[in-house]
Design an enzyme around this catalytic site. Structure first.
Site, PDB file in Angstrom:
ATOM      1  N   ARG A  15       0.835  -1.200   0.000  1.00 42.46           N
ATOM      2  CA  ARG A  15       0.000   0.000   0.000  1.00 42.46           C
ATOM      3  C   ARG A  15       0.875   1.257   0.000  1.00 42.46           C
ATOM      4  NH1 ARG A  15      -3.631  -1.561   5.118  1.00 42.46           N
ATOM      5  NH2 ARG A  15      -1.654  -2.574   5.655  1.00 42.46           N
ATOM      6  N   LYS A  75       1.445   1.753   7.226  1.00 47.61           N
ATOM      7  CA  LYS A  75       1.766   0.921   8.377  1.00 47.61           C
ATOM      8  C   LYS A  75       2.659   1.651   9.368  1.00 47.61           C
ATOM      9  CE  LYS A  75       0.678  -2.473   9.493  1.00 47.61           C
ATOM     10  NZ  LYS A  75      -0.471  -2.692  10.425  1.00 47.61           N
ATOM     11  N   TYR A  94      -1.089   4.327  10.640  1.00 48.67           N
ATOM     12  CA  TYR A  94      -1.459   3.345  11.665  1.00 48.67           C
ATOM     13  C   TYR A  94      -0.264   3.161  12.601  1.00 48.67           C
ATOM     14  CZ  TYR A  94      -5.628   1.995   9.024  1.00 48.67           C
ATOM     15  OH  TYR A  94      -6.845   2.006   8.380  1.00 48.67           O
ATOM     16  N   GLU A 118      -5.922   4.553  13.732  1.00 43.66           N
ATOM     17  CA  GLU A 118      -6.876   3.657  14.391  1.00 43.66           C
ATOM     18  C   GLU A 118      -7.543   4.251  15.623  1.00 43.66           C
ATOM     19  OE1 GLU A 118      -2.898   2.636  16.333  1.00 43.66           O
ATOM     20  OE2 GLU A 118      -3.594   3.128  14.314  1.00 43.66           O
ATOM     21  N   SER A 134     -10.596  -2.494   8.430  1.00 42.91           N
ATOM     22  CA  SER A 134     -11.302  -3.552   9.150  1.00 42.91           C
ATOM     23  C   SER A 134     -12.224  -4.295   8.198  1.00 42.91           C
ATOM     24  CB  SER A 134     -12.105  -2.960  10.311  1.00 42.91           C
ATOM     25  OG  SER A 134     -11.257  -2.385  11.283  1.00 42.91           O
ATOM     26  N   ASP A 198     -20.721 -11.529  20.640  1.00 41.46           N
ATOM     27  CA  ASP A 198     -20.376 -10.154  21.015  1.00 41.46           C
ATOM     28  C   ASP A 198     -20.941  -9.891  22.402  1.00 41.46           C
ATOM     29  OD1 ASP A 198     -19.394  -7.513  19.251  1.00 41.46           O
ATOM     30  OD2 ASP A 198     -20.672  -7.001  20.960  1.00 41.46           O
ATOM     31  N   ARG A 203     -25.965  -4.529  19.807  1.00 42.64           N
ATOM     32  CA  ARG A 203     -25.267  -4.841  18.549  1.00 42.64           C
ATOM     33  C   ARG A 203     -25.725  -6.178  17.996  1.00 42.64           C
ATOM     34  NH1 ARG A 203     -23.841  -3.061  13.873  1.00 42.64           N
ATOM     35  NH2 ARG A 203     -22.092  -4.196  12.940  1.00 42.64           N
ATOM     36  N   VAL A 239     -12.106  -8.761  17.620  1.00 39.46           N
ATOM     37  CA  VAL A 239     -12.429  -7.882  18.751  1.00 39.46           C
ATOM     38  C   VAL A 239     -11.538  -6.649  18.736  1.00 39.46           C
ATOM     39  CG1 VAL A 239     -13.270  -9.767  20.164  1.00 39.46           C
ATOM     40  CG2 VAL A 239     -10.871  -9.125  20.294  1.00 39.46           C
ATOM     41  N   LEU A 240     -12.048  -5.558  19.285  1.00 40.03           N
ATOM     42  CA  LEU A 240     -11.293  -4.303  19.290  1.00 40.03           C
ATOM     43  C   LEU A 240     -11.676  -3.466  20.490  1.00 40.03           C
ATOM     44  CD1 LEU A 240      -9.455  -2.171  17.830  1.00 40.03           C
ATOM     45  CD2 LEU A 240     -11.578  -1.270  16.841  1.00 40.03           C
ATOM     46  N   ILE A 269      -4.521  -9.083  15.649  1.00 43.06           N
ATOM     47  CA  ILE A 269      -3.108  -9.297  15.961  1.00 43.06           C
ATOM     48  C   ILE A 269      -2.326  -7.985  16.039  1.00 43.06           C
ATOM     49  CG2 ILE A 269      -2.413  -9.646  13.553  1.00 43.06           C
ATOM     50  CD1 ILE A 269      -1.093 -11.531  16.685  1.00 43.06           C
ATOM     51  N   ASP A 270      -2.739  -6.959  15.296  1.00 42.54           N
ATOM     52  CA  ASP A 270      -2.063  -5.659  15.388  1.00 42.54           C
ATOM     53  C   ASP A 270      -2.112  -5.097  16.805  1.00 42.54           C
ATOM     54  OD1 ASP A 270      -0.994  -5.150  12.854  1.00 42.54           O
ATOM     55  OD2 ASP A 270      -2.926  -4.521  12.067  1.00 42.54           O
ATOM     56  N   ASN A 300      -0.507  -7.315   8.604  1.00 41.26           N
ATOM     57  CA  ASN A 300      -0.966  -6.335   7.598  1.00 41.26           C
ATOM     58  C   ASN A 300      -1.744  -7.049   6.499  1.00 41.26           C
ATOM     59  OD1 ASN A 300       1.491  -7.562   6.751  1.00 41.26           O
ATOM     60  ND2 ASN A 300       1.940  -5.886   5.336  1.00 41.26           N
ATOM     61  N   MET A 301      -2.833  -7.700   6.910  1.00 40.25           N
ATOM     62  CA  MET A 301      -3.657  -8.452   5.967  1.00 40.25           C
ATOM     63  C   MET A 301      -4.039  -7.641   4.733  1.00 40.25           C
ATOM     64  SD  MET A 301      -6.252 -10.718   8.339  1.00 40.25           S
ATOM     65  CE  MET A 301      -7.145 -11.350   6.907  1.00 40.25           C
TER      66      MET A 301
END
Length: 361
Positions: A15, A75, A94, A118, A134, A198, A203, A239-240, A269-270, A300-301
């Site tokens: 990117r 990144k 990010y 983020e 996301s 969740d 939600r 999850v976040l 994972i980030d 970095n998917m």
């Protein structure tokens, strides 16, 4: 203001911080844009494309960092890049600092002002600069998981959509936010058996209505996760907690209870990951196995689909880049509390509470 875009150097990251179209908008606004040579190659944009948009081409990242007032990346800066930042310089990218103490300490030493995509907030607590990636990661997670479930890839040999007379593959999604919802959209389209867990009942009601009963929704609890994970073919961790380390929702004992050949994909994972057995991987070596379960934890998917990702990201970030360039840091943050929430490191200090708490700083 002079805006600089270095070429990304993270493993298999294709990117780029600004597209030629974004460069053109900044130049029309009276700003100077400096792009490192071949920075846009991964999205199919040449140096000439950037020159036509009004940018100047820099022969090295060092030239970009030495001359830019505002550095725009994708990144998190690698340690070699952190060392090139200078006091008072703006960095917009990010960061994911809650899971990366060495980077946080390097940014503190730099004296730069680091704003994290983020943690920038929109209306009603939304995360407008995280949402596009996301969504990309969520949609990718299902197609990646489908591939890893193939026997030739080390999986159990399960087709997620099944065929008439056979059961569909079972997908468990932990988290019903942007990435979890995007994953569910693709999974439902593939005719998989989908469950979303969740902690927010409102939600879950929204998701139940959105998918018209084509998914199961369950309120999060330890018992529920333990039960559901044993029967899942593919588990997606989505999850976040904005700016903070991801909670470990799945223990190693739970992983050990899963079926051989099943797959875990950790979108979180980030932020440190939501599985106890997660560790960061790269596109070069994306998977490993623990207790016979394939883990995919690429940090970095979206970098694997750089053109789509860059276009989506620039659509969201450009207004903020313009605001910073037009007003400067202090005025831009004063005018926009949501942008102010994105400031993580400033002049040698951690100024984000979730980051400070996660790192003990």
């Amino acid at each position: 203001m002079r805006v600089g875009v270095p070429k990304e150097i993270k493993n298999h990251e294709y990117r780029v911080g600004l597209t030629p179209s974004s460069v053109r908008e900044l130049v029309l606004g009276g700003h100077e844009v400096l792009i490192e040579r071949e920075a846009g190659r991964g999205i199919g944009c040449t140096n000439d494309d950037y020159i036509l948009a009004g940018a100047r081409i820099a022969d090295s990242a060092n030239v970009v960092f030495n001359n830019a007032d505002l550095v725009v990346k994708v990144k998190e800066p690698q340690l070699s890049e952190c060392a090139q930042l200078r006091p008072g310089q703006l960095l917009f990218t990010y960061l994911h600092l809650a899971a990366d103490r060495p980077q946080a300490e390097a940014l503190i030493r730099s004296g730069a002002h680091a704003i994290a995509y983020e943690t920038v907030e929109g209306p009603l607590g939304t995360l407008p600069l995280l949402t596009p990636m996301s969504e990309v990661a969520g949609r990718m997670s299902v197609q990646v998981g489908a591939s890893l479930l193939q026997r030739n890839m080390g999986g159990a040999g399960v087709l997620l959509g099944g065929v008439p007379g056979t059961p569909s593959g079972r997908i468990l999604i932990l988290g019903g936010g942007a990435s979890g919802t995007a994953a569910a959209e693709i999974a439902v389209g593939m005719r998989a058996d989908v469950t979303i867990i969740d902690k927010s009942l409102p939600r879950l009601r929204e998701l139940d209505a959105r998918f018209g009963g084509h998914i199961r929704t369950l309120a999060a609890s330890l018992d529920v996760i333990e039960k559901e994970i044993r029967d899942a073919d593919l588990v997606i961790g989505a999850v976040l907690i904005p700016g903070a380390a991801a909670p470990k929702l799945v223990s190693e004992a739970m992983v050990a209870s899963m079926k051989p050949g099943s797959v875990l994909i950790d979108i979180a994972i980030d932020q440190g990951g939501c599985f106890a057995t997660s560790r960061p991987t790269s596109h070069e070596e994306p998977t490993y196995q623990v207790h016979g379960v394939t883990h995919y934890c690429v940090t970095n998917m979206p970098g694997a689909v750089p053109r789509t990702s860059t276009l989506a990201l620039n659509a969201a970030t450009l207004p903020y880049v313009q605001r910073l360039a037009n007003l400067g840091l202090d005025a831009a943050l004063a005018a926009d509390p949501g942008l102010r929430a994105g400031l993580n490191i400033s002049a040698g200090q951690v100024v984000s509470r979730p980051v400070a708490q996660a790192l003990g700083l």
